[in-house]
Design a protein around this motif. Structure first.
Motif, PDB file in Angstrom:
ATOM      1  N   ALA A 171       0.813  -1.212   0.000  1.00  0.00           N
ATOM      2  CA  ALA A 171       0.000   0.000   0.000  1.00  0.00           C
ATOM      3  C   ALA A 171       0.852   1.271   0.000  1.00  0.00           C
ATOM      4  CB  ALA A 171      -0.940  -0.004   1.212  1.00  0.00           C
ATOM      5  N   MET A 172       2.001   1.252   0.711  1.00  0.00           N
ATOM      6  CA  MET A 172       2.836   2.457   0.811  1.00  0.00           C
ATOM      7  C   MET A 172       3.829   2.588  -0.333  1.00  0.00           C
ATOM      8  SD  MET A 172       4.802   3.894   4.192  1.00  0.00           S
ATOM      9  CE  MET A 172       6.507   3.399   4.017  1.00  0.00           C
ATOM     10  N   LEU A 173       4.454   1.478  -0.733  1.00  0.00           N
ATOM     11  CA  LEU A 173       5.532   1.556  -1.721  1.00  0.00           C
ATOM     12  C   LEU A 173       5.138   1.064  -3.119  1.00  0.00           C
ATOM     13  CD1 LEU A 173       8.667   0.537   0.392  1.00  0.00           C
ATOM     14  CD2 LEU A 173       7.883   2.817  -0.240  1.00  0.00           C
ATOM     15  N   GLY A 174       4.017   0.382  -3.256  1.00  0.00           N
ATOM     16  CA  GLY A 174       3.549  -0.003  -4.585  1.00  0.00           C
ATOM     17  C   GLY A 174       3.902  -1.419  -4.981  1.00  0.00           C
ATOM     18  N   ALA A 175       3.670  -1.727  -6.264  1.00  0.00           N
ATOM     19  CA  ALA A 175       3.888  -3.079  -6.779  1.00  0.00           C
ATOM     20  C   ALA A 175       5.345  -3.502  -6.591  1.00  0.00           C
ATOM     21  CB  ALA A 175       3.504  -3.153  -8.250  1.00  0.00           C
ATOM     22  N   ALA A 176       5.541  -4.767  -6.217  1.00  0.00           N
ATOM     23  CA  ALA A 176       6.879  -5.282  -5.928  1.00  0.00           C
ATOM     24  C   ALA A 176       7.295  -6.335  -6.943  1.00  0.00           C
ATOM     25  CB  ALA A 176       6.918  -5.886  -4.528  1.00  0.00           C
ATOM     26  N   VAL A 177       8.596  -6.419  -7.206  1.00  0.00           N
ATOM     27  CA  VAL A 177       9.155  -7.530  -7.975  1.00  0.00           C
ATOM     28  C   VAL A 177       9.189  -8.765  -7.080  1.00  0.00           C
ATOM     29  CG1 VAL A 177      11.213  -8.417  -9.145  1.00  0.00           C
ATOM     30  CG2 VAL A 177      10.513  -6.035  -9.470  1.00  0.00           C
ATOM     31  N   GLU A 178       9.787  -8.642  -5.905  1.00  0.00           N
ATOM     32  CA  GLU A 178       9.712  -9.678  -4.872  1.00  0.00           C
ATOM     33  C   GLU A 178       9.102  -9.041  -3.634  1.00  0.00           C
ATOM     34  OE1 GLU A 178      12.610 -13.124  -3.479  1.00  0.00           O
ATOM     35  OE2 GLU A 178      12.754 -11.347  -2.208  1.00  0.00           O
ATOM     36  N   TYR A 179       9.939  -8.299  -2.860  1.00  0.00           N
ATOM     37  CA  TYR A 179       9.439  -7.470  -1.757  1.00  0.00           C
ATOM     38  C   TYR A 179       9.881  -6.027  -2.022  1.00  0.00           C
ATOM     39  CZ  TYR A 179       9.359 -11.833   1.060  1.00  0.00           C
ATOM     40  OH  TYR A 179       9.148 -13.090   1.537  1.00  0.00           O
ATOM     41  N   ASN A 180       9.170  -5.074  -1.415  1.00  0.00           N
ATOM     42  CA  ASN A 180       9.664  -3.718  -1.250  1.00  0.00           C
ATOM     43  C   ASN A 180      10.117  -3.559   0.198  1.00  0.00           C
ATOM     44  OD1 ASN A 180       9.130  -2.903  -3.916  1.00  0.00           O
ATOM     45  ND2 ASN A 180       7.017  -2.366  -3.424  1.00  0.00           N
ATOM     46  N   TRP A 181      11.008  -2.584   0.432  1.00  0.00           N
ATOM     47  CA  TRP A 181      11.672  -2.494   1.732  1.00  0.00           C
ATOM     48  C   TRP A 181      11.697  -1.068   2.258  1.00  0.00           C
ATOM     49  CZ3 TRP A 181      13.426  -6.949   4.011  1.00  0.00           C
ATOM     50  CH2 TRP A 181      13.494  -8.084   3.176  1.00  0.00           C
ATOM     51  N   LEU A 182      11.682  -0.959   3.577  1.00  0.00           N
ATOM     52  CA  LEU A 182      11.925   0.311   4.255  1.00  0.00           C
ATOM     53  C   LEU A 182      13.145   0.141   5.143  1.00  0.00           C
ATOM     54  CD1 LEU A 182      10.843   3.207   4.740  1.00  0.00           C
ATOM     55  CD2 LEU A 182       9.623   2.286   6.738  1.00  0.00           C
ATOM     56  N   LEU A 183      14.108   1.038   4.990  1.00  0.00           N
ATOM     57  CA  LEU A 183      15.334   1.033   5.788  1.00  0.00           C
ATOM     58  C   LEU A 183      15.443   2.362   6.511  1.00  0.00           C
ATOM     59  CD1 LEU A 183      18.216  -0.042   6.559  1.00  0.00           C
ATOM     60  CD2 LEU A 183      19.027   1.023   4.436  1.00  0.00           C
ATOM     61  N   ILE A 184      15.620   2.329   7.825  1.00  0.00           N
ATOM     62  CA  ILE A 184      15.732   3.538   8.640  1.00  0.00           C
ATOM     63  C   ILE A 184      17.030   3.475   9.432  1.00  0.00           C
ATOM     64  CG2 ILE A 184      14.672   4.939  10.460  1.00  0.00           C
ATOM     65  CD1 ILE A 184      11.999   3.532   9.735  1.00  0.00           C
ATOM     66  N   LEU A 185      17.833   4.531   9.372  1.00  0.00           N
ATOM     67  CA  LEU A 185      19.081   4.622  10.120  1.00  0.00           C
ATOM     68  C   LEU A 185      19.070   5.864  11.001  1.00  0.00           C
ATOM     69  CD1 LEU A 185      21.802   3.817   7.400  1.00  0.00           C
ATOM     70  CD2 LEU A 185      20.511   2.224   8.832  1.00  0.00           C
ATOM     71  N   ILE A 186      19.529   5.729  12.247  1.00  0.00           N
ATOM     72  CA  ILE A 186      19.681   6.848  13.170  1.00  0.00           C
ATOM     73  C   ILE A 186      21.056   6.750  13.807  1.00  0.00           C
ATOM     74  CG2 ILE A 186      18.786   8.048  15.211  1.00  0.00           C
ATOM     75  CD1 ILE A 186      16.103   6.653  14.730  1.00  0.00           C
ATOM     76  N   LYS A 187      21.809   7.849  13.785  1.00  0.00           N
ATOM     77  CA  LYS A 187      23.131   7.863  14.423  1.00  0.00           C
ATOM     78  C   LYS A 187      22.975   7.648  15.920  1.00  0.00           C
ATOM     79  CE  LYS A 187      26.398  10.704  13.428  1.00  0.00           C
ATOM     80  NZ  LYS A 187      27.169  11.968  13.244  1.00  0.00           N
TER      81      LYS A 187
END
Length: 341
Positions: free
Chosen positions: A248-264
């Motif tokens: 719903a957030m990132l759209g159609a996927a080839v396999e999976y879609n991903w969210l990556l979050i980094l904080i120092k």
């Protein structure tokens, strides 16, 4: 040729050359081969070299573009979009992690949405990279249920989501990150594949068959069965959130879609204070009393770090089933194992 003890460099070259022969660009082959061998060294064979045949097959079936180069776009001050260009996900996720680390060094925080890519390999590798660079890393993936649905929701027997992995990582001691990397199912599908290749039965509570009945036969998974969610409602809930994010957030996927979050980790207090507190807690966990007097309490990711060091010193042992699988896959493209080992 039976499975020998393999040296990492020779194994990387073998996998790399097989990928190149199968159509991958040299640059992509080098990234993928190093990643798969690293997973093998760290004791995660489900995401290791056994994936060679899968990746080569996906190229043949035009599921992925083996020469694709990911496109990295900065869409907000701390927000990236990485389009994998329908290529192998290992390359897309490596580029996303590299870019997010550089952005978060400046902004203190960065988030990346990764879309349009195939299998990303062992997600713990990217959390290790980020943690060793001084970041809290959080990632999860989903949105692949229409093609890759293989996990049932709690109380159900229809696979309405995928294994939708979650990964979290933070610096521990020097070059000794603390990393949690898990599928929302009791086992990832790749681990079932390894059991199948080796002719092993599964433990209880891993899969159901196509009728929704518990099974320990890996073949039942491939004949219309499904994986069970880990910890019942907990794994099911995490999987559903990941599926909403990925689809719903990132759209159609080839396999999976991903969210990556980094904080120092030094965003809220000095790095020296973080390091001191982290060391105290790591030592506290490792020094805590085990239930088994002969046992040892270890941290998430510690097993992988120890196994990788052992593999560097003693070489890599792979099962006969996986060895037969990868050598056969490579031989189809003219790459003979005898030339490398």
């Amino acid at each position: 040729m039976s499975s020998p003890v393999l040296q990492p460099t020779s194994l990387i070259n073998f996998i790399k050359d097989a990928l190149v022969a199968g159509g991958f660009s040299l640059a992509n082959s080098e990234i993928v081969a190093a990643h798969l061998v690293d997973a093998e060294m760290k004791g995660v064979p489900s995401h290791g070299i056994n994936r060679l045949g899968l990746y080569l097959g996906e190229v043949q079936r035009h599921v992925i573009d083996p020469k694709a180069e990911p496109i990295v776009d900065k869409i907000k001050s701390s927000l990236l979009h990485v389009n994998g260009s329908r290529g192998i996900g290992i390359v897309a996720m490596k580029k996303a992690t590299d870019a997010a680390i550089e952005l978060a060094k400046v902004e203190g925080i960065a988030a990346a949405g990764i879309t349009g890519c195939g299998h990303t390999g062992r997600m713990g590798a990217y959390a290790e990279q980020a943690a060793n660079a001084g970041f809290l890393a959080v990632s999860f993936g989903g949105g692949g249920r229409k093609l890759w649905g293989n996990v049932v929701p709690f109380g159900g027997k229809d696979p309405v989501m995928s294994t939708n992995p979650y990964t979290l990582g933070m610096p521990g001691l020097t070059d000794d990150p603390v990393v949690c990397d898990f599928a929302i199912s009791n086992w990832p599908a790749g681990k079932v594949a390894v059991a199948r290749a080796n002719g092993h039965k599964l433990p209880e509570d891993i899969i159901i068959d196509k009728e929704g009945k518990p099974s320990t036969n890996p073949e039942d998974f491939y004949n219309g069965g499904a994986l069970l969610p880990a910890a019942g409602t907990k794994g099911s809930g995490l999987g559903i959130i990941a599926e909403l994010m990925g689809d719903a957030m990132l759209g159609a996927a080839v396999e999976y879609n991903w969210l990556l979050i980094l904080i120092k980790v030094d965003t809220f207090r000095p790095k020296s204070a973080y390091d001191k507190s982290a060391k105290e807690f790591v030592d506290e966990v490792r020094g805590s009393k085990p239930v088994d007097p002969d046992g040892q309490v270890i941290l998430p990711g510690e097993r992988e770090t120890s196994l990788a060091q052992k593999a560097r010193e003693e070489g890599i042992c792979v099962s006969d089933g996986v060895w037969k699988s990868i050598t056969s896959a490579a031989a189809e493209y003219g790459i003979k194992a005898d030339s490398y080992f």
